[in-house]
Design a protein around this motif. Structure first.
Motif, short mmCIF file in Angstrom:
data_model
loop_
_atom_site.label_atom_id
_atom_site.label_comp_id
_atom_site.label_asym_id
_atom_site.label_seq_id
_atom_site.Cartn_x
_atom_site.Cartn_y
_atom_site.Cartn_z
N GLY A 175 -36.62 38.29 155.50
CA GLY A 175 -35.18 38.39 155.02
C GLY A 175 -34.16 37.74 155.59
N GLU A 176 -33.34 37.92 155.02
CA GLU A 176 -31.96 36.69 154.29
C GLU A 176 -30.72 37.18 154.69
OE1 GLU A 176 -33.21 34.13 153.43
OE2 GLU A 176 -34.94 34.59 152.41
N ASP A 218 -28.80 40.78 152.49
CA ASP A 218 -30.06 40.75 151.86
C ASP A 218 -31.34 40.13 153.14
OD1 ASP A 218 -28.62 41.53 149.42
OD2 ASP A 218 -30.33 38.67 148.82
N LYS A 219 -30.41 41.41 154.13
CA LYS A 219 -31.08 41.81 155.16
C LYS A 219 -32.68 42.28 155.21
CE LYS A 219 -27.65 40.99 159.16
NZ LYS A 219 -26.70 41.09 158.41
N ALA A 246 -32.01 45.67 154.89
CA ALA A 246 -31.53 45.91 154.23
C ALA A 246 -31.78 46.07 152.90
CB ALA A 246 -30.06 45.05 153.68
#
Lengths: 365, 365, 365, 365
Positions: B220-221, B225-226, B229
Motif C-alpha cells: 500500500g502506498e 494509493d493506500k 483505497a
C-alpha cells in the motif's frame, strides 16, 4: 511507490509531513481562466480547523495558504498551481518517547516495516495534517464545479450511535454547531456523548455524508473507472475511513430488486428517476439525480487511556499517550470528504469531454 | 474515457460486450517465469458459472478461455498475456424490445446519455459478462500470490437478511452449496428466501467477504494509493456493488478508540496484533494480519415483476422484462471479488518492491 | 492537460513560472534510505549557472534549493520530496512590452492560443527556469544511480559547426571551460564563434552528449516504454531540443547491417559487444554496454537582432527584443540533459525489479 | 514492466508474439460515434505488406483484421475496440537453431537477460510483427483525424545515402514504387542500391518522414508531455528507430537564432509563420503550421552475411542466419510511423479539450 498523486486529467500531488517545514499540493490540469485567489483556499483550510470547539484539537494551527504558481492576474493559467502551507509550531522534542514504540491504531508500525524507519514527529506523513494538500486542491475543484452550476453539501451524519434525524435536517444548522451536523438536537446529543468520552480519555467514530447537486449525466468511465469506483478510492484514501457507501449502500444488500430499482419517469421533457436508491449512479455513470456518498470513520486512535503495545526493542509495554487528543476526527474530516469528492468529479468531468465525436467537433471544427 | 485499464505495474485491460464476438483481457506486467496454462484460468471462469444452481442463470454459457500470447513452454514470458473467450449464443433478436426503453436499475439510460447510443444486446459492455476479463486476470493474480505463500478465501456472507453464523463457519462447505456460503444452515435458509423471491419475479442483494492470509507487511502506498483505497476502487468497480468495507468497516463508526484500537503484542519474536478490527491495514499499509474485505451488492436489477419506466420516445410505460433472471447475483460475484482483490494485491506487491534502497541493492548489486 | 508529471514509479512533478514567487518539484517514489541533503541538490543547480562565463546570462540568479519534506535525519523517508527555489529578482515591469507581441521562436503565441492568455513575465512556464525542478530531481536520481554503481557523464559535444574531436577528448577539461566541452581546442574555437555571434546580436545551437556507464542489462519495457523511447521523450521534453539520437543515431540510417550490427563476444565469462553502434540498447532494453545519448538544441530564440513578428492586435511589426541574451543555451542545458536521463533511468530501474518471479521471491520470501 | 500501453486518454494496448496464435490491440478511449469497419483497418495493415516488392519479406502474410468489440452498427460505441489478427504460418521448427545463440543487432540477448528466457520463435514479442497492433490502432486514429479535417502524409525520405530530391517531390508517386518514395528517380536509385546489398546478403537503413496538415493550435502539454516529446517517444518506440527529428531537427544545432527563428506574419486575419523551421511546434505546443517529423531507422539486423556472436553456452561462434531477409525495413515502417504519430495526436487532441474553462462550459452548460 509514488502514491501521492491522484487523478488522471485533473491531477493533484500532495507532499509534506506533520512536523516538517511545510505541507503542500501541486494541482496540474486545472483549465485556464478560472478565477482564483488565496482566500478561496483559505476558507477551505479554515473548515479543517473548527477552533471554537472543545471536541477537536485546540492547537492554534493558523494554517495559511500561499499560491506559488499557476495563477496570474487572478485567473488560473493552465499551468500547475502550487499551494504551500508552512508549519508553525514544530515541537519535535515532544515526540521522542513516541519514537520508541508503536501506537495502536496508528501507522507507526507499518511505516517502519515498509520503509525501514519513519519520521516519527507527529505521525510524519501519516498525520491528519496530510489532508491540508487535499483540502487546498478541493477548494479549487469546488470552485470549478460551482462555475459549472454544480454544488456540493457535506456534513456529519453520525457520531458514535448518534444519527441525524432526516425530519430535523436543516442545512443552515451545519455551521451553527462545532460538529457540522445539520440537526441541532443530534448535535447536542453528540456533544454530550463526546464529553463523556473525553472525560475517560476515549474517542468516537462517525460518518460524513456528501451530496452533489446539478451533476450532468455521463460522468464515470466504464468499467474500472466508474464514478462510484473513483469516489470509493478517493474517500477510502482518507486516513481513518473504513467503509464507503454510494446511495443506499449497505442497505441495498438486504433489499429486493422491486424495492431497490428506481423507476424512470418524465419531468416535463426530462427523464428523471422517481426515487434515488442508486445515489445518482447507474452502471458507474452519473444518472442526473443527486450523488449521495457516505464515508465511515473509525474513532481517533490517539487516546489518553492506557493501552498495550510493543516497543522497538520488541518488548510488550503499557503506554499512556500524552498530549491533547481529539475525541473525534469526524467534524474536521467533513471538508476533506467534500474535497476528495470534488477533485474526483472534476477529473471525471474532464475525462468525459471526449465521450462523443460531437464534443470534439464542437471544440475543433 | 479510457476506463478499461486497472493497475499501475500489473496492469489489466478488459474489453468486450455481452453479445459481441468475444470478450477478453490483456494482462501486462506479469513477471516472467510463472507457471501458467489455460486450465488455471478455466477453473476461475467455471466458478462464475454455478450451473448446478436454480438461483443463477441457467444459460449454459460454457465460457472457454484461450491464451493467445505471453506464455511460452508453460511459463509466462513477461510480455502481455492476452486471454480471449468467444461468445457462443448471441440471441440478438431477443433484445429488440429492450432497445426501445430504459430498464430501471440498469445502465441503459446512462450509456445513451454518455455516448449518444448503446449496444443494447444483453446490456453490451455493462453486462455481468464484462467480468469474464477480470476473472481470467484474477486467476493469474491468485496463482502469483500462491507462489509467494499467500492465499485468498472468498464466499457469500449474506443474502438478503440471511447472514452466515460465525459459529457455523465451515470453509469446506463453501463449494458444497450453490450459494458459496460457508455455513450449511444459512445456505438452506437463503435458498428458501430466494425460492420465494423467484416465485414473485423478484431478486435479492447480498454481501461477499474476502480474506487474504500470509500478506507481508508494507503493501500500500501512502497517501492516495493506500491498500484499502485501491481495494475500495477495485471492489466498487464491480457492477452492482454499492458499499465496501475493510475490517470492522461500518462498525468502526459507532465504536470507541479504546475498543477499536488493536493492541500490539509479541508472538515469539514477531510483532502481531491482539485483535484485528483494522482488517489488516494501518495507515493504508498492510500490517501483517489477515486482510478482511466486504463488498455489498444491490439486488439484480433484472426482475420479471412489472415496473414503471420511460421509453426512448419519452413516454412513461410499464414493462415486464422477459427472459430468465437470476434472483441473486452474489454467488457468481464471489470469484469476481476475489479476482479484483488479487489483482490489486499483485499490483501493490510489485509497487512495494522499491520501498527501500536495500531492495534495489538486492536486485542490482 | 496535466503534463507536468514525468515517470511511472519514480515520479516527478514540476511547477513554477520564471517570474512567479518560486519554482519547485515534488519527487514521489524515491526509495527510503538514500542519503540526501540540500547541498547534493545545490551542486546540480549551480551547474545550471556557469556564472563565470560571458556566453550565458549574467543575471546572478543565486538559486538556492530548500528541501521541504521527505527527508529525515539525512535520509529519504520514502515519502514525497518537495524541493523549492524562491525567485529572487522579479522585474515584472521589464516585460510589459513583450506582453504585447509574439516573440519569434518562443512559446508566446502557442500559450495564448492554448490557454487564452499567458503569464508573459519572463516567458512564464515556458522559460528555461522551468528546468530548475528537473535539475533538482536529477540530482537525487544521479545520487541513487551512483549508489548502485552507475555513473553518468555529460558535456557539450558541439556548438554551431564546432565539434569536439574524439582524439582530444579529455573528461577533466569539461569543467575547465565555460562551455563544458571535453576538448580544450574545440572550446576555444567555439568561444570565438560565440563572440562573433554576440557582437551581431545573434545566437547558436549545439549538441549535448550523455554517456552512462555501469548500467545493468534489462532496463526498458517492451514495446512502448523502451529504454530509448522513454529517453527520447525525456530529452525532447527539454525546451529547444529538436532531435534526439541513441548510439550512432542518424548515422545508422545510412549504414548497412553488416557494418552496423554489433557482434557479441566473451570477456572472460561475460557476454559483451565488440562494438557499440547500438548505444547500449537492443530491442529497447539495456544491453550492458555504455548508454550513449545526444540531444540537439536549436539556437536561443532570444536575440537582439531586429525581427519581424505580429502583435496582439494582429499588426505586422518589427521588434528589437531588449535585455541580456545568452548567445547559446547549450552549456546550461548539459546538466538538464543529464538530469532527465538519470530520472528516466531510475524510473526504469524500479520498473524492471519485477521482470522475473525470482526477484519477487528474493524480496518477499 | 507493463510497457505495452501507450497514451493517456486515447490509450492503446498491444499484445502478441511473431509466432504465437495471434496479435492484437485494444483501443480504449475512442469517442463514440466514429464510423468504423474492418476494411478501414485492413487498408492500413495492407500498407505494412508491400508484397509486390523484392525488397521486403516475401512471406505471404495475408494478415486479416477482425474487430471483436467496441463497434456497433458501424459506429464506435465509446467502449474498448479489440482488434485481432491471427497468425497463419507458424513454422516453429525453423527457429530451433536461433534459440541457441544471440543474433547480433537483435533483442535475443536482452530479452534473455531481462526475463530469464525468451520466446525465440521469430523474435517473439520483439519481432516487427508487433507493429500490427500499432497499425490497426493507427488506422482508427487517422480516421478520427480526418473527420476533424486533418490529414497526414508519410513516405520514405531516404534509403542509405539515397535521398529524395525536394524538387522532384511528387505525392502521387508514393504508392507507385515499392519503396513508398515520393520521387521516382530516387526510388529507382534506391532500388539499385538495395539490389547490390541483397546480392551480398546485406541490408540498409533509411528515414521516414511524416507531415500533418490542418492541425489546430494548442496541442501538447507543457512541460513533459510536449507535442514533440510525446511524438519522440512514439517514434523511438518503433523497433530499429535510432533518431527522431522535429522540423529542421539536427540542422537546428548548427544554425543561428536569426536564421532559425520563424517570423510571424498575417495571412488575412490569421497569424501564420513565414517559415517553418520549428516543424509545427513552439514551446511543445502545435503552432498551426505543418507538423514535420523524421524517424531514422537502422539497417535490418537480419542479414545472411556471416557474423560473429556468442551462443547460450558462452562460446564465441560464427553464424549465417538463414531465411529470407528484407534488405530494408523502411518501406514497411512508413505506415507504422504514420500510425504512431496519429495515435499521439488523437491523444493530445483529447487531452487539450480541457485547456480552457470555456471549453468545459461549451460542453456542460
Amino acid at each position: 511507490m509514488a502514491g501521492s498523486t491522484f487523478g488522471t486529467d485533473f491531477k493533484i500531488t500532495t507532499w509534506g509531513e506533520s512536523h516538517g517545514k511545510a505541507l503542500g499540493v501541486v494541482i496540474d490540469g486545472c483549465p485556464a481562466g478560472l478565477n482564483l485567489c488565496e482566500s478561496d483556499i483559505q476558507i477551505f483550510l479554515d473548515r479543517r480547523k473548527p477552533g471554537q470547539s472543545l471536541y477537536t484539537t485546540a492547537r492554534a494551527e493558523g494554517d495559511k495558504a500561499e499560491i506559488l504558481s499557476g495563477v496570474f492576474n487572478g485567473k488560473t493559467t493552465g499551468t500547475p498551481i502550487s499551494v504551500i502551507v508552512y508549519n508553525k509550531d514544530q515541537h519535535s522534542s515532544d515526540y521522542s518517547e513516541i519514537a520508541s514504540y508503536f501506537r495502536p491504531g496508528h501507522a507507526d508500525y507499518t511505516f517502519d516495516e515498509k520503509y525501514g524507519f519513519r519520521d516519527y514527529r507527529g505521525g510524519g506523513r501519516s498525520s491528519g495534517r496530510e489532508t491540508i494538500g487535499r483540502v487546498a486542491a478541493g477548494a479549487i475543484a469546488v470552485k470549478l464545479l460551482n462555475e459549472l452550476n454544480m454544488d456540493i453539501l457535506s456534513y456529519t451524519r453520525s457520531i458514535g450511535h448518534v444519527n441525524i434525524d432526516p425530519d430535523n435536517f436543516n442545512k443552515e444548522e451545519i455551521y451553527n454547531n462545532p460538529l457540522y451536523m445539520p440537526d441541532e438536537r443530534a448535535a447536542k446529543e453528540a456533544c454530550d456523548y463526546l464529553d463523556k468520552l473525553r472525560a475517560t480519555g476515549d474517542s468516537s467514530g462517525g460518518t460524513v455524508e456528501c451530496i452533489v447537486r446539478g451533476l450532468p449525466t455521463g460522468l464515470g468511465e466504464p468499467v474500472f473507472d466508474k464514478l462510484d469506483a473513483e469516489l470509493a478510492k478517493a474517500l477510502m484514501s482518507i486516513g481513518a475511513v473504513k467503509a464507503v457507501e454510494v446511495g443506499n449502500g449497505i442497505e441495498a444488500a438486504i433489499s429486493t430488486g422491486s424495492a431497490n430499482n428506481d423507476p424512470f419517469r418524465m419531468d416535463k421533457d426530462r427523464v428523471i428517476k422517481a426515487s434515488n436508491n442508486s445515489g445518482g449512479t447507474l452502471g458507474g455513470i452519473s444518472d442526473g439525480s443527486d450523488l449521495i456518498l457516505r464515508a465511515h470513520f473509525k474513532p481517533t486512535p490517539s487516546i489518553s487511556k492506557a493501552q498495550d503495545t510493543v516497543n522497538k526493542s520488541n518488548e510488550e509495554i503499557r503506554v499512556n499517550i500524552k498530549g491533547r487528543h481529539d475525541p473525534v476526527i469526524v467534524p474536521r474530516a467533513v471538508v476533506v470528504v467534500e474535497s476528495m469528492a470534488a477533485i474526483t468529479l472534476v477529473d471525471l468531468l474532464i475525462r468525459n469531454t471526449s465521450s462523443r465525436m460531437d464534443n470534439l467537433k464542437k471544440i475543433y471544427i
